[in-house]
Motif scaffolding. Structure first.
Motif, short mmCIF file in Angstrom:
data_model
loop_
_atom_site.label_atom_id
_atom_site.label_comp_id
_atom_site.label_asym_id
_atom_site.label_seq_id
_atom_site.Cartn_x
_atom_site.Cartn_y
_atom_site.Cartn_z
N ARG A 1 48.46 59.63 31.81
CA ARG A 1 49.45 59.39 32.70
C ARG A 1 50.94 60.53 32.54
O ARG A 1 50.85 60.89 33.55
N LYS B 1 43.41 56.05 36.37
CA LYS B 1 44.62 54.61 37.09
C LYS B 1 44.23 53.43 36.75
O LYS B 1 44.34 53.05 35.53
N ARG B 2 46.20 53.60 36.99
CA ARG B 2 46.13 51.67 35.81
C ARG B 2 45.93 50.92 37.28
O ARG B 2 46.80 50.53 38.40
N GLY B 3 45.36 49.95 36.83
CA GLY B 3 45.24 49.00 37.76
C GLY B 3 45.23 47.07 37.62
O GLY B 3 45.89 46.45 38.56
N ASP C 1 46.31 46.51 33.89
CA ASP C 1 47.00 46.59 32.94
C ASP C 1 45.92 45.41 31.21
O ASP C 1 46.89 45.70 30.63
N MET C 2 45.00 45.55 32.19
CA MET C 2 44.70 44.15 31.10
C MET C 2 42.82 44.02 30.40
O MET C 2 41.80 43.10 30.52
N THR D 1 40.64 44.11 32.53
CA THR D 1 39.64 43.57 33.50
C THR D 1 39.14 44.57 34.64
O THR D 1 38.24 44.42 35.30
N CYS E 1 39.84 50.79 36.07
CA CYS E 1 39.98 52.00 36.50
C CYS E 1 40.46 53.12 35.56
O CYS E 1 40.61 53.92 36.17
N PHE F 1 40.02 54.54 44.04
CA PHE F 1 40.73 54.32 43.07
C PHE F 1 40.18 53.80 41.77
O PHE F 1 40.70 54.40 40.74
N CYS F 2 39.29 53.27 42.24
CA CYS F 2 38.18 52.56 40.84
C CYS F 2 37.33 53.72 40.74
O CYS F 2 36.80 53.70 39.42
N PRO G 1 37.14 56.27 39.39
CA PRO G 1 37.47 57.89 38.21
C PRO G 1 37.33 57.07 36.80
O PRO G 1 36.26 57.21 36.25
N ILE H 1 28.13 49.56 33.66
CA ILE H 1 29.06 49.64 35.22
C ILE H 1 29.43 48.25 35.40
O ILE H 1 30.33 48.25 35.75
N GLU H 2 28.94 47.25 34.26
CA GLU H 2 29.39 45.66 34.03
C GLU H 2 31.18 45.50 34.14
O GLU H 2 31.95 45.14 34.85
N LEU I 1 35.35 47.16 38.39
CA LEU I 1 35.58 46.55 39.53
C LEU I 1 35.41 47.13 41.21
O LEU I 1 36.52 48.60 40.04
N CYS I 2 34.82 46.85 41.74
CA CYS I 2 35.36 48.12 42.98
C CYS I 2 35.26 47.27 44.32
O CYS I 2 34.43 45.58 44.46
#
Lengths: 189, 934
Positions: free
Chosen positions: A41, A50-52, A54-55, A57, A60, A114-115, A117, A142-143, A146-147
């Motif tokens: 980035r 994207k940063r959603g 940081d861990m 989960t 993104c 946002f999710c 990408p 895609i599990e 998260l969307c």
């Protein structure tokens, strides 16, 4: 409450780093402890990643490292040294979108976007490996993403539609071509 | 004399002009895109033209005032979002993607204590750190702000007190993030820790240190932020005529929007001294106002730029303190400042759904009528007011429909606690109490031994009626929703007939389609929404709107409306909705108002352009103006399509002497509602309705609940973009399912938030998501744009009770605490085993239903009402219908005006105060201004 905070400085020191990002060779000096997401980035210009959370989960930040989906927020940049990295910006062929991009747009796979990408790179890797996946295979792919908008259903629809395009061998048109017939009613008259 | 000579000469020969003249045939306008080379023209898509206009589109709900504007272009067709290609290429820039040259990184210093007085802040060490450019504290911003003008109780950073763990205390701007984080560590804050409160019930009691001080308006010495008391209808009669009564004490956990994009903001003061704030906001206008208040600069000196918004759901609709911080830091440092939240900070700022304790009492009489609803809702507002004033009302008034009810008693209270503030979240204020009502109706049906869908069908308000609280309800598609999910789900073969562990349940919803009250101004003075259009010689239409596209597709729906009215393809419309400098003031994306209000405003603006195009066409062709219609980029006579001109020819004719066409359209709600205190809360120009059937399986041994399939019918009036409507329905199921099964902001024993991350805060993944069958019901709202109503929030409401009721159908236990996690479910099943004397849960029996005689009564009443409703919706000259007619009162007059037993009362009686319910006990306090000691 006692706060336990470690000093953030001094840094780990800069190290040279080279990788191919979307087909462009990047030679950068990065912090030795830099996270791949930050490098992409802030230094490699991939703001589409994207940063959603940081861990690891939300998914993104997913990018392809040597063709495999990786959570860039959990990847040290050094681990990707010398790798071929593909982000969402690298999926399209010029103004011809990847079928997965086109279908996410057309089938409602992307709402706030946002999710998107993360989903796109994961799904493009899936279709690369398996051009006609079943619904269950799509869901398993895609599990890790998260969307919050779509409830996933139209995402699965989009992947299915993209798979149809890919297997039929049809491409996606040039997005710079006029969207509507510039001479309505003229053709064939 | 000379003048008149010249004039008469001009009259003689109009072609003789003085001066240079463009030679004919030279420099023609670029033809691609002009349209209409075909001399003959037809409507674009006859299947989309309404019957009332001679087209083929069936209109079972009658004609609509916008029928004449339908050109068959885009309305009603599944349409990709106009900005979707930006999103799929990674070129959509969200809050944290705005990168300005010379930017600094801002970080927030947050209180580690739940409640503490800030004694001193020592920034000296941090300021010495190389790379630190500016630090700001509460002393830099003394003015309060808040989303509602009546409850401004926030500061940019703590002034005097920090009110929850994570509350902002100071902020720092530095050259890079690591330096900013290190500076964060070096700023020394001295706190005096105060006694914090975490249980919402404690908020009702007097406190030594109330979290806020409301001055003369403070309620007692307590932490009650807002209290509501309302009584409508035959309160005294409801219990006496009841043959079945339901009572349940609910506990709803707080939930967070969990939008995938964490909040982020960039502030930049440009060389002219103007501030541009780049922020992913649902409501840029409120930030605009709040910034002016806090920064003490006039609003015209600020441009709020809405970036792409990575999910809002209500969580990005308040003006936020970090937005103020960025502006203050940028002002101090003279450089752009970017602040991006960690996921944890998203939970600290919260504004999610209120943790709530709701006592629900429902009564039904011997004819299966709902003779009373008594609701007592205590909601936990956390540390700030946010939208709470409204939420407190919504917890009551939004369940006074779609049923005709005999009495409605509501007591609501919102208290401050030392938690991150609750606020508006999708389905604002209506979700929890709706869940309680709908599960209560299921219980009443069980007690009366009737089918719960029949019970609902026999108690619906008709279209064009007034609810017990005086809401004007126009189109109602509730009956169709219920009938269609009943049929689609195979209800009659499944309900109370499935084996243990499998169940099916019904739930309904009712939601506002745009709040009738623009909170910053008198609704009778300014419009709710304004849209500007500009069309220059290229023929493309620039639409200026302040509606905030947060992913729901508001840009698309506004573009669609304009395209439809002007007969243009969608790519000829470009929506500019980002900057407050160029967008008309708009209330933003909340209360499900955008489609209804902005599309209406867009239509009204487009109609003005349309009129000009028709005038120009009539002038060119000499055709009868009233016979002209618009097709795909061609305007022609309906009776003789060969007479017509292309869109561009008409446009250029209209532009003669004046250049670009501009138009401004606005939407304002009609005068509505009654006059009692709080009457405006819940008023809307239209309401949406929905009914869902959920099928679940419950593992009776582990308590694991899984939703297998959902049939989701939603009445959105008219689906302008069916792709988006379906997306909203499925997405609502996702969010509601999260709340009912897994999502919960968990607070530990010390009051600390235990799961501020997406690992422990469980939003459903693709594997938890059931198959959702979206069913769109189009009730053709008379005031909606092309008949449309909202589809963004209402669809969330029914999923919660549908799942709860399905769980009962599966295992026979009623849950009263959400989410239904496996451990909670397991306990309920254990309890059920004990009470039914079985050892192995697999030996439990699922509930069964034997219809009573009332079933036939209700079924025949439902059939009668179906005919009544059909007649009403097609009757242009209908009589008023006030709630109460089902109970034998004159439907044409509000019951409280003819029957003294039917009360409207907003002040609790002495008698009530002697033994109030939980939230009702907020009324035991007296406001300071009414006390002698104040």
């Amino acid at each position: 409450m006692v706060q336990h905070r470690l000093p953030m400085l001094p840094s780990a020191g800069e190290v040279p780093w080279a990788a191919s990002v979307n087909g462009v060779e990047k030679q950068l000096n990065i912090e030795g402890n830099a996270i791949l997401l930050d490098v992409l980035r802030d230094q490699a210009g991939s703001l589409g990643t994207k940063r959603g959370c940081d861990m690891g989960t939300c998914g993104c930040c997913t990018v392809l490292v040597d063709g495999q989906p990786r959570l860039s927020c959990l990847t040290l940049a050094a681990e990707a040294d010398g790798a071929e990295i593909t982000t969402v910006e690298g999926l399209a062929d010029g103004h011809h979108l990847h079928p997965i991009q086109e279908m996410f747009a057309e089938c409602g796979g992307s709402q706030c976007g946002f999710c998107t990408p993360g989903f796109l790179v994961v799904c493009s890797a899936l279709l690369e490996e398996n051009p006609s996946p079943s619904d269950d295979e799509i869901k398993c792919a895609i599990e890790g993403n998260l969307c919050r908008c779509t409830g996933y259903q139209q995402i699965v629809d989009s992947v299915r539609a993209a798979s149809e395009i890919l297997t039929s061998g049809r491409g996606v048109g040039d997005s710079t071509a006029p969207k509507s017939d510039p001479h309505p009613g003229f053709a064939g008259e | 004399m000379a003048d008149s000579d010249e004039n008469s000469a001009a009259d003689k020969n109009e072609d003789e002009m003085v001066g240079y003249r463009q030679q004919p045939g030279k420099l023609p306008f670029a033809k691609p895109g002009s349209g209409g080379k075909d001399r003959f023209s037809r409507p674009t898509d006859d299947a989309m033209i309404p019957e009332s206009q001679g087209g083929q589109k069936a209109q079972p709900w009658g004609p609509h005032r916008h029928d004449g504007l339908v050109s068959g272009q885009v309305i009603g067709k599944p349409t990709a979002l106009v900005d979707s290609r930006w999103k799929v290429t990674g070129q959509a820039h969200y809050g944290d993607d705005v990168r300005l040259a010379g930017e600094l990184i801002g970080r927030i210093i947050r209180s580690p204590h739940h409640y503490a007085r800030v004694l001193s802040i020592d920034c000296s060490k941090a300021l010495e750190l190389p790379g630190v450019v500016a630090i700001a504290t509460g002393a830099d911003a003394a003015n309060k702000f808040g989303v509602l003008p009546v409850t401004k109780d926030e500061h940019a950073m703590a002034v005097e007190k920090a009110r929850h763990a994570g509350d902002l205390v100071a902020c720092v701007a530095a050259e890079d993030e690591a330096t900013a984080r290190e500076a964060e560590r070096l700023i020394e804050v001295e706190y005096e820790i105060l006694d914090s409160i975490h249980d919402m019930r404690d908020g009702l009691e007097d406190s030594e240190n109330p979290i806020h001080d409301r001055g003369r308006y403070h309620i007692g010495e307590a932490n009650v932020q807002k209290r509501v008391f309302q009584e409508f209808g035959d309160i005294d009669g409801m219990a006496s005529s009841a043959v079945a009564s339901h009572k349940q004490n609910w506990l709803f956990a707080g939930v967070n929007h969990a939008a995938t994009e964490p909040h982020a903001v960039v502030a930049h003061w440009d060389p002219s001294g103007r501030l541009t704030l780049y922020t992913p906001q649902q409501v840029p206008h409120y930030v605009h106002r709040a910034l002016a208040d806090v920064l003490e600069v006039p609003m015209h000196q600020i441009n709020v730029h809405r970036t792409f918004v990575g999910g809002g759901f209500g969580g990005k609709s308040d003006p936020f303190p970090h937005e103020m911080c960025a502006a203050i830091l940028a002002r101090k440092s003279g450089r752009p400042v970017r602040i991006c939240f960690d996921r944890e900070e998203v939970y600290w700022i919260n504004r999610g759904r209120h943790p709530s304790r709701i006592e629900m009492n429902l009564h039904a009489d011997d004819e299966g009528r709902i003779c009373g609803i008594e609701t007592d809702a205590l909601i936990d507002g956390g540390a700030f007011a946010s939208f709470g004033h409204v939420t407190t009302y919504y917890n009551g008034v939004l369940h006074t429909a779609p049923y005709e009810i005999g009495a409605f008693h509501y007591t609501g209270a919102r208290v401050w606690t030392n938690k991150p503030a609750s606020g508006a979240m999708r389905g604002h204020g209506a979700v929890n109490s709706r869940c309680a009502v709908e599960t209560g109706l299921d219980d009443l049906a069980e007690q009366l031994s009737v089918d719960p869908i029949t019970l609902r069908l026999a108690n619906l308000l008709p279209p064009h009626s007034a609810t017990i609280t005086g809401f004007r309800v126009t189109s109602i598609g509730m009956r169709e929703c219920l009938e269609r999910v009943k049929e689609a789900s195979g209800w009659d073969e499944k309900f109370r007939k499935m084996p243990l562990g499998k169940g099916i349940g019904i739930g309904c919803g009712f939601f506002i389609s745009g709040s009738g009250l623009p909170i910053h101004w008198d609704p009778n003075k300014f419009p709710h929404a304004t849209v500007h259009l500009k069309i220059d010689m290229d023929g493309g239409v620039t639409v200026h709107t302040g509606a905030a596209d947060i992913g729901q597709g508001s840009d698309t729906v506004v573009a669609q409306s304009v395209a439809e009215v002007l007969g243009l393809p969608l790519d000829m419309i470009r929506v500019k909705s980002r900057d407050s400098d160029t967008s008309p003031v708009d209330l933003g994306s909340y209360s499900s108002r955008v489609t209804f209000m902005n599309a209406n405003a867009a239509i009204s603006a487009a109609m003005q352009i349309r009129d000009e195009l028709l005038d120009a066409t009539a002038e060119i062709t000499g055709a009868d103006r009233t016979k002209l219609v618009i097709g795909d980029r061609r305007i022609f006579a309906k009776n003789d399509p060969a007479v017509g001109v292309s869109y561009l020819e008409a446009l250029h004719k209209a532009q003669e002497d004046r250049g670009a066409l501009v138009a401004s359209g606005a939407y304002r709600t009609p005068p509505m509602g009654r006059t009692h205190k709080g009457a405006a809360a819940g008023l809307a120009p239209a309401y949406s309705f929905s009914a869902y059937v959920a099928e679940v399986s419950v593992d009776v041994e582990t308590g694991q609940t899984k939703v297998e399939k959902v049939w989701a019918a939603h009445d959105c009036g008219k689906a302008l973009n069916p792709l988006s409507v379906k997306g909203q329905i499925i997405g609502s199921c996702h969010m509601g399912m999260g709340q009912v099964l897994s999502e919960e902001m968990r607070y530990g024993r010390s009051g600390h938030l235990m799961n501020p991350d997406l690992l422990d805060y469980k939003i459903p993944s693709v594997h938890e998501m059931p198959e959702v069958v979206p069913i769109i019901v189009e009730s053709n709202d008379p005031e909606g744009p092309f008949g449309a109503k909202e589809a963004g929030e209402g669809p969330l409401l029914p999923i919660l009770p549908a799942v709860c009721n399905a769980v009962y159908d599966a295992v026979g236990v009623r849950t009263a605490e959400l989410p239904i996690t496996p451990d909670r479910m397991h306990k309920l099943i254990e309890k059920k085993c004990k009470s039914s004397g079985v050892k192995d849960p697999l030996d439990l029996s699922a509930p069964r239903l034997e219809h009573s005689a009332l079933q036939d009564t209700l079924a025949s009443r439902a059939a009668e009402h179906a005919e009544r409703d059909l007649a009403r919706r097609l009757d242009d000259d209908r009589q008023p219908y006030h709630n109460g007619a089902l109970f034998g009162l004159d439907p044409t007059i509000p019951p409280d005006e003819v029957d003294e037993r039917w009360a409207v009362n907003v002040i609790p009686s002495e008698e009530y105060l002697a033994s109030p319910r939980l939230a009702g006990s907020a009324w035991k306090h007296t406001e300071r201004r009414h006390r002698g000691d104040a």
